[in-house]
Design an enzyme around this catalytic site. Structure first.
Site, PDB file in Angstrom:
ATOM      1  CG  HIS A  16      -1.959   1.055   1.251  1.00 14.14           C
ATOM      2  ND1 HIS A  16      -3.276   0.825   1.581  1.00 14.14           N
ATOM      3  CD2 HIS A  16      -1.889   2.377   0.983  1.00 14.14           C
ATOM      4  CE1 HIS A  16      -3.966   1.948   1.510  1.00 14.14           C
ATOM      5  NE2 HIS A  16      -3.135   2.919   1.150  1.00 14.14           N
ATOM      6  CG  HIS A  18      -1.547   6.367  -2.032  1.00 17.55           C
ATOM      7  ND1 HIS A  18      -2.713   6.127  -2.718  1.00 17.55           N
ATOM      8  CD2 HIS A  18      -1.784   5.979  -0.748  1.00 17.55           C
ATOM      9  CE1 HIS A  18      -3.623   5.629  -1.881  1.00 17.55           C
ATOM     10  NE2 HIS A  18      -3.085   5.522  -0.682  1.00 17.55           N
ATOM     11  CG  ASN A  20       1.840  11.945  -7.353  1.00 14.01           C
ATOM     12  OD1 ASN A  20       2.771  12.671  -7.706  1.00 14.01           O
ATOM     13  ND2 ASN A  20       1.097  11.272  -8.217  1.00 14.01           N
ATOM     14  CG  HIS A  72      -1.157  15.537  -7.595  1.00 12.57           C
ATOM     15  ND1 HIS A  72      -2.404  15.573  -7.026  1.00 12.57           N
ATOM     16  CD2 HIS A  72      -0.739  14.247  -7.501  1.00 12.57           C
ATOM     17  CE1 HIS A  72      -2.734  14.360  -6.607  1.00 12.57           C
ATOM     18  NE2 HIS A  72      -1.739  13.538  -6.883  1.00 12.57           N
ATOM     19  CB  THR A 105      -5.039   8.898  -8.910  1.00 17.49           C
ATOM     20  OG1 THR A 105      -4.840   8.541  -7.541  1.00 17.49           O
ATOM     21  CG2 THR A 105      -6.506   8.971  -9.238  1.00 17.49           C
ATOM     22  N   PRO A 106      -4.372   8.024 -12.294  1.00 19.46           N
ATOM     23  CG  PRO A 106      -4.789   6.443 -13.928  1.00 19.46           C
ATOM     24  CD  PRO A 106      -5.032   6.736 -12.481  1.00 19.46           C
ATOM     25  CD  GLU A 206      -7.776   6.886   5.115  1.00 24.94           C
ATOM     26  OE1 GLU A 206      -8.349   6.966   4.014  1.00 24.94           O
ATOM     27  OE2 GLU A 206      -6.666   7.397   5.340  1.00 24.94           O
ATOM     28  CG  ASP A 287      -1.533   5.537   3.320  1.00 28.19           C
ATOM     29  OD1 ASP A 287      -1.910   5.207   2.189  1.00 28.19           O
ATOM     30  OD2 ASP A 287      -2.274   6.155   4.122  1.00 28.19           O
ATOM     31  CG  ASP A 288       0.296   8.829   1.332  1.00 24.66           C
ATOM     32  OD1 ASP A 288       0.225   8.760   0.106  1.00 24.66           O
ATOM     33  OD2 ASP A 288      -0.708   8.701   2.081  1.00 24.66           O
TER      34      ASP A 288
HETATM   35  C1  LIG Z   1      -3.764   9.243   4.126  1.00 26.10           C
HETATM   36  N1  LIG Z   1      -4.754   8.338   3.675  1.00 26.10           N
HETATM   37  C2  LIG Z   1      -5.260   8.294   2.405  1.00 26.10           C
HETATM   38  N2  LIG Z   1      -6.573   7.993   2.256  1.00 26.10           N
HETATM   39  C3  LIG Z   1      -7.146   7.981   1.041  1.00 26.10           C
HETATM   40  N3  LIG Z   1      -6.498   8.258  -0.097  1.00 26.10           N
HETATM   41  C4  LIG Z   1      -5.191   8.552  -0.005  1.00 26.10           C
HETATM   42  C5  LIG Z   1      -4.509   8.570   1.235  1.00 26.10           C
HETATM   43  N4  LIG Z   1      -3.218   8.854   0.992  1.00 26.10           N
HETATM   44  C6  LIG Z   1      -3.099   9.038  -0.352  1.00 26.10           C
HETATM   45  N5  LIG Z   1      -4.289   8.876  -0.953  1.00 26.10           N
HETATM   46  C7  LIG Z   1      -4.631   9.032  -2.395  1.00 26.10           C
HETATM   47  O1  LIG Z   1      -3.419   8.991  -3.152  1.00 26.10           O
HETATM   48  C8  LIG Z   1      -3.249  10.198  -3.909  1.00 26.10           C
HETATM   49  C9  LIG Z   1      -1.773  10.534  -4.025  1.00 26.10           C
HETATM   50  O2  LIG Z   1      -1.110   9.579  -4.821  1.00 26.10           O
HETATM   51  P1  LIG Z   1      -1.345   9.418  -6.399  1.00 26.10           P
HETATM   52  O3  LIG Z   1      -1.561  10.806  -6.983  1.00 26.10           O
HETATM   53  O4  LIG Z   1      -2.522   8.532  -6.592  1.00 26.10           O
HETATM   54  O5  LIG Z   1      -0.058   8.805  -6.890  1.00 26.10           O
HETATM   55  C10 LIG Z   1      -4.050  11.228  -3.122  1.00 26.10           C
HETATM   56  O6  LIG Z   1      -4.407  12.326  -3.937  1.00 26.10           O
HETATM   57  C11 LIG Z   1      -5.247  10.399  -2.640  1.00 26.10           C
HETATM   58  O7  LIG Z   1      -6.208  10.283  -3.661  1.00 26.10           O
HETATM   59 ZN   LIG Z   2      -3.793   4.881   1.180  1.00 25.21          ZN
END
Ligand SMILES: CNc1ncnc2c1ncn2[C@@H]1O[C@H](COP(=O)(O)O)[C@@H](O)[C@H]1O
Ligand SMILES: [Zn+2]
Length: 351
Positions: A16, A18, A20, A72, A105-106, A206, A287-288
């Protein structure tokens, strides 16, 4: 070997992340330079110092979704996105990750279409794979703030790319600000992708929304992310908790993300303990890692220290995560990575 060194050296599986949200400060600086050199001037003055939400930051989950705009702005051209992908994969590998399912996310930007967006990420993955051993796959994200048409467009693209490159594109997922949109609206779209052969994961619980959470569990996704507001102790209900236990859906657990967005008050009180004690399948994830200033090895270390898990228990978590990967053809290979490491360290695991 101390526990943090052990968690760093342990071959780990990231399920998990993302793209960005995973950009490090050094990747962002590199992207700023790249865009300036490419003559994309508007995007080079973003405030990268506001990107990180550390412990104690007063910003809320709501604010967190604004922060992604900074990343972004820096991944607005195919070239920048490819570099972002490559550098992010490099960081995960340097942290001891042996398999990753990156998600993104494209977006249409002034410089590329959604199709070019996916192509650029796949290009970054392919370039990375030529020179490295970590295995990387892509999950395509649908944002909850999109309308039906946009969600359909993304699902159709996901299916198209999956049919051409099933070895790289493995799943579709629903994410974005949980206060916006309704899961039900996305069901036909997700089902179409699922019927085409893609695996599905959903951000689930969440925030407290028992009706939606039950719909999500009953949908039987292949995995869910977070799963916070499910047990009654965390704002869920007995019915939700029973449904989760019965479902055996693997949960992507993101400790630091949940603490930093204030979805859970502290590490000590994180619902990981409930899931772990109930023997439910979990996958420790970041996550991030950029936004929350963490890494996969740090998440494993925090888990060990907070919940008093020893090296064998931590390694067992990494090993069981192999069972939840979307690319089932790679499962045994990554299991072997973990087992080889534990054998060398005199730890016996249950396969
Ligand atoms: C903290 N918890 C979270 N809950 C929900 N969505 C999340 C998130 N963290 C990230 N994103 C999702 O991932 C995108 C950024 O990566 P990408 O542009 O897709 O690569 C965010 O804009 C959001 O839509
Ligand atoms: Zn997430």
């Amino acid at each position: 070997m101390d526990i943090s060194t052990f968690c760093r050296e342990l071959p780990k599986i990231e399920l998990h992340a993302h793209l960005n949200g995973s950009l490090s400060m050094s990747t962002m600086m590199e992207l700023q330079r790249y865009l300036a050199d490419s003559g994309v001037r508007d995007e080079t003055n973003v405030f990268t110092d506001e990107f990180v939400l550390s412990a104690g930051d007063t910003r809320t989950m709501e604010d967190c979704f604004q922060v992604f705009g900074i990343a972004h702005a820096l991944t607005c051209t195919p070239g920048a996105l490819e570099i972002a992908t490559y550098l992010t994969l490099q960081e995960f590998e340097a942290d001891g990750c042996c398999y990753i399912e990156l998600r993104s996310t494209p977006r249409d930007t002034p410089h590329m279409t959604k199709q070019q967006y996916i192509t650029a990420i796949l290009q970054g993955i392919k370039k990375f794979s030529l020179q490295h051993t970590m295995e990387s796959r892509l999950i395509i994200s649908v944002n909850r703030n999109s309308n039906k048409e946009e969600a359909e467009e993304i699902a159709d693209l996901t299916i198209e790319f999956y049919q051409k490159q099933p070895e790289l594109v493995v799943g579709i997922e629903l994410s974005g600000n949980p206060t916006i949109g309704e899961f039900q609206m996305f069901v036909p779209t997700l089902t179409k992708a699922r019927q085409a052969g893609l695996k599905v994961t959903l951000h689930c619980g969440e925030i407290c929304n028992p009706k939606e959470i039950l719909e999500m569990i009953n949908y039987k996704p292949d995995r869910i992310g977070h799963a916070i507001c499910i047990h009654p102790k965390y704002g869920g209900t007995d019915e939700l908790w029973a449904a989760l236990c019965k479902s055996s859906i693997p949960v992507e657990v993101c400790l630091t993300s949940n603490v930093n967005t204030k979805s859970v008050p502290s590490y000590d009180s994180h619902h990981f303990k409930l899931l772990y004690d109930a023997n439910l399948p979990v996958a420790i994830s970041t996550d991030d890692k950029g936004v929350f200033a963490t890494s996969l090895s740090q998440e494993y270390t925090l888990c060990a220290e907070t919940f008093n898990l020893d090296k064998a228990q931590i390694a067992q978590l990494a090993l069981s995560t192999c069972k939840y990967v979307f690319d089932t053809s790679i499962r045994e290979k990554i299991q072997e990575n973990v087992i080889e490491f534990t054998n060398k360290n005199g730890i016996k695991l249950f396969v």
